[in-house]
Enzyme design. Structure first.
Site, PDB file in Angstrom:
ATOM      1  N   TYR A  11     -19.397  -3.319 -36.928  1.00  0.00           N
ATOM      2  CA  TYR A  11     -20.593  -4.176 -36.901  1.00  0.00           C
ATOM      3  C   TYR A  11     -21.784  -3.486 -36.222  1.00  0.00           C
ATOM      4  CZ  TYR A  11     -23.351  -8.250 -35.344  1.00  0.00           C
ATOM      5  OH  TYR A  11     -24.349  -9.140 -35.072  1.00  0.00           O
ATOM      6  N   LEU A  33     -11.363   2.769 -40.404  1.00  0.00           N
ATOM      7  CA  LEU A  33     -11.452   1.655 -41.360  1.00  0.00           C
ATOM      8  C   LEU A  33     -10.381   0.590 -41.124  1.00  0.00           C
ATOM      9  CD1 LEU A  33     -12.484   3.450 -44.711  1.00  0.00           C
ATOM     10  CD2 LEU A  33     -13.953   2.395 -42.978  1.00  0.00           C
ATOM     11  N   THR A  35     -10.761  -1.852 -38.846  1.00  0.00           N
ATOM     12  CA  THR A  35     -11.582  -3.068 -38.759  1.00  0.00           C
ATOM     13  C   THR A  35     -12.975  -2.857 -39.357  1.00  0.00           C
ATOM     14  OG1 THR A  35     -12.227  -2.458 -36.512  1.00  0.00           O
ATOM     15  CG2 THR A  35     -10.392  -3.987 -36.717  1.00  0.00           C
ATOM     16  N   GLY A  36     -13.318  -1.628 -39.659  1.00  0.00           N
ATOM     17  CA  GLY A  36     -14.632  -1.352 -40.249  1.00  0.00           C
ATOM     18  C   GLY A  36     -14.561  -1.357 -41.774  1.00  0.00           C
ATOM     19  N   PHE A  73     -18.453   4.004 -30.766  1.00  0.00           N
ATOM     20  CA  PHE A  73     -18.166   2.559 -30.891  1.00  0.00           C
ATOM     21  C   PHE A  73     -16.698   2.303 -31.190  1.00  0.00           C
ATOM     22  CE2 PHE A  73     -22.535   3.020 -32.560  1.00  0.00           C
ATOM     23  CZ  PHE A  73     -23.208   2.054 -31.839  1.00  0.00           C
ATOM     24  N   THR A 117     -19.593  -3.142 -21.953  1.00  0.00           N
ATOM     25  CA  THR A 117     -19.705  -4.579 -22.197  1.00  0.00           C
ATOM     26  C   THR A 117     -20.059  -5.337 -20.933  1.00  0.00           C
ATOM     27  OG1 THR A 117     -18.419  -6.547 -22.747  1.00  0.00           O
ATOM     28  CG2 THR A 117     -17.186  -4.717 -21.860  1.00  0.00           C
ATOM     29  N   TYR A 141      -9.942  -6.577 -22.027  1.00  0.00           N
ATOM     30  CA  TYR A 141     -10.967  -5.824 -22.778  1.00  0.00           C
ATOM     31  C   TYR A 141     -11.993  -5.235 -21.811  1.00  0.00           C
ATOM     32  CZ  TYR A 141     -15.369  -5.416 -25.330  1.00  0.00           C
ATOM     33  OH  TYR A 141     -16.563  -4.969 -25.812  1.00  0.00           O
ATOM     34  N   ASN A 170     -24.053 -10.471 -25.709  1.00  0.00           N
ATOM     35  CA  ASN A 170     -23.434 -10.939 -26.961  1.00  0.00           C
ATOM     36  C   ASN A 170     -24.175 -10.447 -28.201  1.00  0.00           C
ATOM     37  OD1 ASN A 170     -22.331 -12.673 -24.783  1.00  0.00           O
ATOM     38  ND2 ASN A 170     -21.187 -13.479 -26.512  1.00  0.00           N
ATOM     39  N   ASP A 285     -12.660 -16.413 -20.251  1.00  0.00           N
ATOM     40  CA  ASP A 285     -14.096 -16.656 -20.463  1.00  0.00           C
ATOM     41  C   ASP A 285     -14.826 -16.966 -19.152  1.00  0.00           C
ATOM     42  OD1 ASP A 285     -14.765 -16.298 -23.094  1.00  0.00           O
ATOM     43  OD2 ASP A 285     -14.431 -18.388 -23.677  1.00  0.00           O
TER      44      ASP A 285
HETATM   45  N1  UDP Z   1     -16.875 -19.993 -28.346  1.00  0.00           N
HETATM   46  C1  UDP Z   1     -16.628 -21.310 -28.682  1.00  0.00           C
HETATM   47  N2  UDP Z   1     -16.001 -21.560 -29.865  1.00  0.00           N
HETATM   48  C2  UDP Z   1     -15.605 -20.591 -30.735  1.00  0.00           C
HETATM   49  C3  UDP Z   1     -15.869 -19.227 -30.383  1.00  0.00           C
HETATM   50  C4  UDP Z   1     -16.502 -18.978 -29.172  1.00  0.00           C
HETATM   51  O1  UDP Z   1     -16.948 -22.233 -27.936  1.00  0.00           O
HETATM   52  O2  UDP Z   1     -15.033 -20.909 -31.783  1.00  0.00           O
HETATM   53  C5  UDP Z   1     -17.560 -19.704 -27.088  1.00  0.00           C
HETATM   54  C6  UDP Z   1     -16.799 -18.780 -26.149  1.00  0.00           C
HETATM   55  O3  UDP Z   1     -15.967 -19.527 -25.294  1.00  0.00           O
HETATM   56  C7  UDP Z   1     -17.946 -18.105 -25.395  1.00  0.00           C
HETATM   57  C8  UDP Z   1     -19.086 -18.075 -26.411  1.00  0.00           C
HETATM   58  O4  UDP Z   1     -18.749 -19.023 -27.421  1.00  0.00           O
HETATM   59  O5  UDP Z   1     -18.353 -18.896 -24.317  1.00  0.00           O
HETATM   60  C9  UDP Z   1     -19.276 -16.723 -27.045  1.00  0.00           C
HETATM   61  O6  UDP Z   1     -18.015 -16.271 -27.487  1.00  0.00           O
HETATM   62  P1  UDP Z   1     -17.838 -14.979 -28.372  1.00  0.00           P
HETATM   63  O7  UDP Z   1     -16.380 -14.853 -28.700  1.00  0.00           O
HETATM   64  O8  UDP Z   1     -18.794 -15.044 -29.514  1.00  0.00           O
HETATM   65  O9  UDP Z   1     -18.319 -13.793 -27.444  1.00  0.00           O
HETATM   66  P2  UDP Z   1     -17.834 -13.332 -25.958  1.00  0.00           P
HETATM   67  O10 UDP Z   1     -18.749 -14.036 -25.001  1.00  0.00           O
HETATM   68  O11 UDP Z   1     -16.405 -13.689 -25.792  1.00  0.00           O
HETATM   69  O12 UDP Z   1     -18.067 -11.861 -25.966  1.00  0.00           O
END
Ligand code: UDP
Length: 329
Positions: A11, A33, A35-36, A73, A117, A141, A170, A285
């Site tokens: 991506y 390839l 995931t790409g 990447f 990240t 991660y 993000n 999270d």
């Molecule tokens: N999220 C959500 N529902 C989903 C996918 C993600 O509520 O189906 C929330 C997730 O908990 C986080 C935010 O959206 O707070 C962004 O998540 P994403 O996986 O896009 O990116 P991350 O922050 O994990 O890198």
């Protein structure tokens, strides 16, 4: 002299290749390839299908191409998966980078820009996260990316490499042409999942937790357009090419949006009601991740241009509405 983009079929990688080609650079792409997507790679770039853990394949590439610097990447990048399969993350992200650096050192390639990240910060204490803030990842991660940064630091010291680590917040949105975009299988990222609802691929979007200490109880993230991220990689490579020292930069807009705000923006952009259902928190999270990117603006001259949430979602929708099955459809 070429720039080698590892993971250039993914991506953020494919968007960076696109911007490099638009800037008239000579670009070589390598990707396994897994995931790409081959179709995501700009036809003006020379493509090699290889895995960075394959030392011989890397050596052949460095022997064939006159590589000036590497943008890296290639790796695994899903928070949830990293909690279930931590060893996969150590293998792909750390072992892959170890092999890559060994090969670079042996071929005299001494400049690398790589994906780190915001997940390296864990649960941050500050409102706006700066590069000097404490790094205590809450997921595997983020831990492997932090370890990659440390590996770069020691390898740089010992072998005269220079590196730039870019800590993305993000990544989202898609190139304005609408022919490349986000396509993960399975998809786990918020914006593409939301857009699967108006695309008729899911009934509703799940909200992972509504009991965080944030304005509406849902997680706050700093959404940054992939084209702005791509531009930062080019600026970071130029920064190394003029002889500047290794460094670490945050890349974000400095503005946080809640999950509910993102869903509302998608409702406005698509005109679809997009039903949502609150469910449990997702493991690993943090409540809030918002960047201070002052350092990248100042030292790299980075000037993100697509920060508006509706602009981001509209660019993603342009891609997803015309490619509902990603590159396969
Ligand atoms: N999220 C959500 N529902 C989903 C996918 C993600 O509520 O189906 C929330 C997730 O908990 C986080 C935010 O959206 O707070 C962004 O998540 P994403 O996986 O896009 O990116 P991350 O922050 O994990 O890198």
């Amino acid at each position: 002299m070429a720039i080698l983009v590892l993971g250039g079929a993914g991506y953020i990688g494919s968007h960076t290749v696109r911007q490099l080609v638009r800037a008239g650079r000579d670009v070589v792409v390598a990707d396994n390839l897994l995931t790409g997507f081959r179709q995501a790679v700009d036809p003006k770039a020379r493509f090699y299908q290889l895995d960075i853990r394959d030392r011989q394949a890397l050596d052949r590439l460095f022997g064939q191409e006159d590589v000036q610097g590497v943008i890296h990447f290639a790796g695994s990048s899903l928070v949830g998966e990293s909690m279930r399969l931590p060893l996969k993350y150590y293998e792909n992200n750390l072992w892959g980078t170890t092999v890559l650096l060994q090969s670079m050192v042996d071929h005299g390639v001494d400049k690398i820009v790589f994906s780190s990240t915001a997940a390296v910060y864990g649960e941050p204490g500050q409102i706006l996260i700066g590069e000097e803030d404490t790094t205590e990842p809450t997921n595997c991660y983020g831990q492997t990316k932090l370890a990659m940064e440390h590996m770069m630091k020691w390898a740089a010291q010992a072998h005269g490499l220079r590196y730039v680590a870019l800590r993305y917040f993000n990544a989202c949105g898609a190139d304005s042409a609408g022919d490349i975009g986000e396509a993960h299988d399975p998809e786990t990222h918020l914006i593409p999942l939301i857009l699967q609802v108006p695309n008729g691929r899911r009934d509703k979007i799940s909200i992972f937790g509504e009991d965080y200490d944030t304005p509406d109880g849902t997680c706050v993230r700093d959404y940054i357009h992939v084209t702005d991220l791509a531009q930062a990689h080019i600026l970071a490579m130029d920064y190394l090419m003029v002889g500047k020292e290794s460094n670490v930069f945050n890349l974000g807009n400095g503005i946080g949006f809640t999950v509910k705000q993102v869903i509302d923006a998608a409702r406005r952009v698509t005109g679809h009601p997009i039903p949502a259902q609150v469910c449990h928190r997702r493991a690993g999270d943090p409540a809030r991740l918002v960047a201070s990117s002052e350092k990248a603006r100042k030292l790299l001259g980075w000037d993100p241009r697509f920060g508006d949430l509706e602009t981001i979602v509209a660019s993603a929708w342009k891609w997803h509405s015309t490619h509902p099955q990603g590159y396969d459809g």
